[in-house]
Design a protein around this motif. Structure first.
Motif, PDB file in Angstrom:
ATOM      1  N   TYR A  54       0.828  -1.204   0.000  1.00 17.80           N
ATOM      2  CA  TYR A  54       0.000   0.000   0.000  1.00 17.80           C
ATOM      3  C   TYR A  54       0.866   1.260   0.000  1.00 17.80           C
ATOM      4  N   ALA A  55       0.370   2.281  -0.707  1.00 18.48           N
ATOM      5  CA  ALA A  55       1.024   3.590  -0.706  1.00 18.48           C
ATOM      6  C   ALA A  55       0.522   4.455   0.430  1.00 18.48           C
ATOM      7  N   ALA A  56      -0.724   4.201   0.851  1.00 24.21           N
ATOM      8  CA  ALA A  56      -1.360   5.035   1.871  1.00 24.21           C
ATOM      9  C   ALA A  56      -2.617   4.339   2.357  1.00 24.21           C
ATOM     10  N   ASP A  58      -6.732   5.217   2.947  1.00 24.66           N
ATOM     11  CA  ASP A  58      -7.804   6.144   2.613  1.00 24.66           C
ATOM     12  C   ASP A  58      -8.855   6.090   3.712  1.00 24.66           C
ATOM     13  N   GLU A  59      -8.903   7.146   4.497  1.00 19.60           N
ATOM     14  CA  GLU A  59      -9.830   7.174   5.631  1.00 19.60           C
ATOM     15  C   GLU A  59     -11.279   7.165   5.162  1.00 19.60           C
ATOM     16  N   ALA A  60     -11.566   7.768   4.011  1.00 24.87           N
ATOM     17  CA  ALA A  60     -12.938   7.866   3.527  1.00 24.87           C
ATOM     18  C   ALA A  60     -13.509   6.504   3.171  1.00 24.87           C
ATOM     19  N   THR A  61     -12.708   5.650   2.559  1.00 28.06           N
ATOM     20  CA  THR A  61     -13.175   4.320   2.150  1.00 28.06           C
ATOM     21  C   THR A  61     -12.801   3.234   3.141  1.00 28.06           C
ATOM     22  N   ASP A  62     -11.966   3.593   4.130  1.00 31.43           N
ATOM     23  CA  ASP A  62     -11.468   2.626   5.111  1.00 31.43           C
ATOM     24  C   ASP A  62     -10.747   1.470   4.426  1.00 31.43           C
ATOM     25  N   ARG A  63      -9.938   1.805   3.427  1.00 26.81           N
ATOM     26  CA  ARG A  63      -9.167   0.790   2.708  1.00 26.81           C
ATOM     27  C   ARG A  63      -7.788   1.342   2.391  1.00 26.81           C
ATOM     28  N   GLY A  64      -6.863   0.419   2.162  1.00 23.90           N
ATOM     29  CA  GLY A  64      -5.550   0.832   1.734  1.00 23.90           C
ATOM     30  C   GLY A  64      -5.549   1.263   0.273  1.00 23.90           C
ATOM     31  N   VAL A  65      -4.718   2.243  -0.032  1.00 21.68           N
ATOM     32  CA  VAL A  65      -4.506   2.679  -1.412  1.00 21.68           C
ATOM     33  C   VAL A  65      -3.347   1.859  -1.969  1.00 21.68           C
ATOM     34  N   GLU A  66      -3.639   0.954  -2.875  1.00 21.14           N
ATOM     35  CA  GLU A  66      -2.623   0.025  -3.352  1.00 21.14           C
ATOM     36  C   GLU A  66      -1.648   0.697  -4.311  1.00 21.14           C
ATOM     37  N   LEU A  67      -0.400   0.311  -4.185  1.00 22.05           N
ATOM     38  CA  LEU A  67       0.605   0.691  -5.159  1.00 22.05           C
ATOM     39  C   LEU A  67       0.334  -0.015  -6.480  1.00 22.05           C
ATOM     40  N   PRO A  68       0.890   0.459  -7.597  1.00 17.95           N
ATOM     41  CA  PRO A  68       0.843  -0.337  -8.825  1.00 17.95           C
ATOM     42  C   PRO A  68       1.421  -1.726  -8.561  1.00 17.95           C
ATOM     43  N   LEU A  69       0.822  -2.737  -9.159  1.00 20.74           N
ATOM     44  CA  LEU A  69       1.187  -4.119  -8.866  1.00 20.74           C
ATOM     45  C   LEU A  69       2.683  -4.365  -8.998  1.00 20.74           C
ATOM     46  N   GLU A  70       3.324  -3.721  -9.959  1.00 23.71           N
ATOM     47  CA  GLU A  70       4.753  -3.961 -10.172  1.00 23.71           C
ATOM     48  C   GLU A  70       5.608  -3.398  -9.039  1.00 23.71           C
ATOM     49  N   GLN A  71       5.004  -2.590  -8.158  1.00 19.26           N
ATOM     50  CA  GLN A  71       5.748  -2.043  -7.021  1.00 19.26           C
ATOM     51  C   GLN A  71       5.497  -2.811  -5.725  1.00 19.26           C
ATOM     52  N   TRP A  72       4.623  -3.806  -5.769  1.00 20.40           N
ATOM     53  CA  TRP A  72       4.429  -4.634  -4.585  1.00 20.40           C
ATOM     54  C   TRP A  72       5.715  -5.418  -4.319  1.00 20.40           C
ATOM     55  N   VAL A  73       6.065  -5.550  -3.042  1.00 16.18           N
ATOM     56  CA  VAL A  73       7.280  -6.266  -2.650  1.00 16.18           C
ATOM     57  C   VAL A  73       6.879  -7.507  -1.864  1.00 16.18           C
ATOM     58  N   PRO A  74       7.257  -8.718  -2.323  1.00  9.53           N
ATOM     59  CA  PRO A  74       6.843  -9.928  -1.611  1.00  9.53           C
ATOM     60  C   PRO A  74       7.624 -10.137  -0.323  1.00  9.53           C
ATOM     61  N   MET A  75       6.988 -10.802   0.632  1.00 10.15           N
ATOM     62  CA  MET A  75       7.715 -11.322   1.781  1.00 10.15           C
ATOM     63  C   MET A  75       8.677 -12.392   1.279  1.00 10.15           C
TER      64      MET A  75
END
Length: 387
Positions: A54-56, A58-75
Motif C-alpha cells: 500500500y502507498a497510503a 484512505d480514511e474515507a473508504t477505510d481501505r488501503g490505497v494500493e501501489l501499482p502491482l509492479e511495485q508490490w514487494v513480496p515477503m
C-alpha cells in the motif's frame, strides 16, 4: 522428527491463509514470515503475502490505497530465494521487520548479562544506578520490578509531544508510579526506558552497542540492529501510514524507520522498541536460549528469564501462544505484528513476523498467533492429529 514435520503441514496452511484472505475481506496482515523448529531442525520457514503493498490509507473508504502491482514487494525468506533452510545459509534476502516490543527481550538479555558481571543487582534500586530518576528513587523502584512490570508506572507517556531530547528525559525521570511498586503487574513501556538508562549509566555504552556486542554479533545475527541502513530498505517490510487521529504523529507511510512514536522521538534507539530483524536471525536467538546455540547467558540466567513469573518474557499466555501455553512456554508480542514463543518442554520455537499495521493499525487481534501456536503444539504432540 520426520513425522513431526509431516504433522506440521497444518501450520504451513494456516499461515498461508492468514496472509492471503480473499478480496473483499480485511486481512489480518498484508504478509507474514513464519519460522518454527525443534532443536537444530527447521520445521517451517515460509513467507506469504506482501512486505509492501500500500502507498497510503484512505480514511474515507477505510481501505488501503494500493501501489501499482509492479511495485508490490513480496515477503521473502532464504527458502523463497531458492536457498536451503538453516543457520548456515545466506540470509541476505530475508524480509526485515520492525520488531516493536520484541525489542524488550533484547534489553532483558542485556540486563541479565550485566547482572552476571556484577554491574547491577536485580533487586537493587534504580536510584543506585541512575539517581537522576528522582521519582523512581522516591518510590524505591527496583530493577526486578522494571523487568516484571511491577513498578507501578503507567503503560506509556506522550514523550513525542515534548520538544527536545532533554525535555523528554526530564518527563521520564520525574514520572511517579501510579500504584505502589511491587503490588500489581501493569505492562509498561516506561519500565524498559528506565532500564535502558540504568544499563547505559552502569556500562557507559549505548544500548545499541550493548545489544550488538552482547547478543547479535556473538550469535551471527547480521540482520538485527537499531536504525537500519538505507542499503537494507529494499528488504524492509512497510508498517503504517501514520497519521492522526489513529496514530499519535503525522509521519506518512513508514518503511525502514521505527514505528513506535516514543522510540522515534528518542532517536530510534529505545529499551522498549526500535530493533529491526528477520525470522532467520530470531531463530538463532531462540536456539541460543533453548541451549542449542552459542550461549549469550549462563543457564541460571536463562532459567530466571524464562521461568514463571519471567523477567522480560511473558509466561504461558494462551492469548498469543495457543496450546503451547501451559507447560512454561515463554515469549512476547510486538505491536507491528511480531511474536516469538519458546517451548522448553519440547525444545521448540515459533517466530511469526507480520505487518499487521500495513496500511494502518487496527484493534489488536492475536487469534492467528494463538492458532499458529496451537498448530505447532499439536504437530509436536505424538498421536495428535493436525488441524
Amino acid at each position: 522428527m520426520a513425522a513431526a514435520q509431516d504433522r506440521l503441514n497444518p501450520l504451513d496452511q494456516l499461515i498461508r491463509a492468514v496472509g492471503a484472505l480473499p478480496e473483499g475481506e480485511r486481512p489480518w496482515c498484508a504478509g507474514v514470515v513464519v519460522a518454527a523448529g525443534r532443536g537444530e531442525e527447521v520445521l517451517v520457514e515460509e513467507a506469504f503475502g506482501w512486505a509492501v503493498r500500500y502507498a497510503a490509507y484512505d480514511e474515507a473508504t477505510d481501505r488501503g490505497v494500493e501501489l501499482p502491482l509492479e511495485q508490490w514487494v513480496p515477503m521473502r525468506t532464504g527458502q523463497s530465494a531458492g536457498q536451503d533452510a538453516g543457520p548456515g545459509r545466506d540470509r541476505g534476502q530475508d524480509t526485515v521487520f520492525d520488531l516493536a516490543s520484541l525489542t524488550k527481550l533484547f534489553t532483558t538479555i542485556v540486563a541479565m548479562r550485566c547482572a552476571e558481571r556484577g554491574g547491577i543487582d536485580l533487586d537493587g534500586r534504580v536510584a543506585a544506578y541512575a539517581p537522576e530518576f528522582t521519582a523512581a528513587a522516591e518510590h524505591g523502584i527496583t530493577v526486578r520490578q522494571l523487568l516484571t512490570h511491577t513498578s507501578g508506572l503507567l503503560p506509556e507517556l506522550p514523550l513525542y509531544d515534548y520538544d527536545g531530547h532533554e525535555q523528554r528525559l526530564a518527563r521520564l525521570r520525574a514520572e511517579p508510579p501510579a500504584t505502589a511498586p511491587g503490588t500489581a503487574r501493569r505492562y509498561s513501556d516506561l519500565n524498559f526506558l528506565l532500564l535502558q538508562r540504568v544499563l547505559e549509566r552502569v556500562t557507559g555504552r549505548s544500548l545499541a552497542h550493548l545489544v550488538r556486542d552482547g547478543i547479535t554479533r556473538p550469535l551471527g545475527m547480521t540482520a538485527t540492529r537499531y536504525r537500519p541502513p538505507r542499503a537494507w530498505l529494499p528488504r524492509i517490510a512497510a508498517t503504517e501510514d501514520q497519521r492522526r487521529p489513529w496514530a499519535k504523529l503525522d509521519r506518512g507511510m513508514l518503511r525502514g524507520v521505527v514505528h513506535d512514536e516514543n522510540a522515534h522521538a528518542l532517536g530510534g534507539v529505545a529499551g522498549h522498541a526500535g530493533l529491526f530483524s528477520t525470522a532467520a536471525d530470531l531463530t538463532l536467538l531462540c536456539r541460543a536460549l533453548l541451549g542449542g546455540g552459542p550461549p549469550v547467558l549462563r543457564p541460571e540466567s536463562v532459567d530466571l528469564m524464562l521461568a514463571a513469573p519471567g523477567l522480560g518474557f511473558e509466561i504461558d499466555q494462551p492469548w498469543f501462544m495457543g496450546e503451547l501455553a501451559g507447560r512454561g512456554a515463554a515469549g512476547h508480542t510486538g505491536f507491528t505484528g511480531t511474536s516469538l514463543v519458546l517451548d522448553r518442554a519440547t525444545s521448540s520455537y515459533l517466530v511469526l513476523l507480520a505487518n499487521t499495521v500495513h496500511p494502518r493499525r487496527r484493534p489488536a487481534d492475536s487469534a492467528p498467533r494463538a492458532a499458529a501456536g496451537t498448530a505447532l503444539a499439536r504437530a509436536l504432540r505424538p498421536g495428535t492429529p493436525g488441524l
